[in-house]
Write a protein that holds these residues in place. Structure first.
Motif, short mmCIF file in Angstrom:
data_model
loop_
_atom_site.label_atom_id
_atom_site.label_comp_id
_atom_site.label_asym_id
_atom_site.label_seq_id
_atom_site.Cartn_x
_atom_site.Cartn_y
_atom_site.Cartn_z
N GLY A 19 68.36 45.51 38.51
CA GLY A 19 67.04 45.64 39.12
C GLY A 19 65.93 45.24 38.15
O GLY A 19 64.98 44.56 38.53
N GLU A 23 63.29 42.02 38.37
CA GLU A 23 61.84 42.15 38.29
C GLU A 23 61.24 41.27 37.21
O GLU A 23 60.14 40.74 37.39
N VAL A 32 68.65 47.11 44.32
CA VAL A 32 67.40 47.85 44.36
C VAL A 32 66.33 47.11 45.14
O VAL A 32 65.63 47.70 45.96
N GLN A 33 66.21 45.81 44.95
CA GLN A 33 65.17 45.06 45.65
C GLN A 33 65.48 44.84 47.12
O GLN A 33 64.61 44.47 47.88
N GLU A 42 60.31 49.14 42.63
CA GLU A 42 61.59 48.67 42.11
C GLU A 42 61.75 48.94 40.61
O GLU A 42 62.83 49.31 40.16
#
Length: 66
Positions: A19, A23, A32-33, A42
């Motif tokens: 994650g 990012e 996660v995204q 996130e």
């Protein structure tokens, strides 16, 4: 139980790391995204997963082997 905690810690660490990787590098990896209600959070969730992984590893280490 120790192996289960270690496995869950590994999953949390990998997902948290992926994650954060997503990012900061915009690679499309991790789960996660892809979760809609976490939109905008996130980074916080990824850091929380890494901290959770450390806690799970510590709990696994405190378990008796055998």
């Amino acid at each position: 139980m120790k192996q289960l905690l270690e496995f869950l810690g590994l999953l949390a660490l990998v997902q948290g790391g992926m994650g954060l990787l997503h990012e900061f590098t915009d690679w499309h990896v991790g789960l996660v995204q892809r979760v809609g209600f976490l939109d905008g959070y996130e980074i916080y969730v990824s850091v929380a997963l890494v901290v959770l992984a450390i806690a799970l590893f510590a709990a696994a280490e405190s378990q008796k082997s055998g």
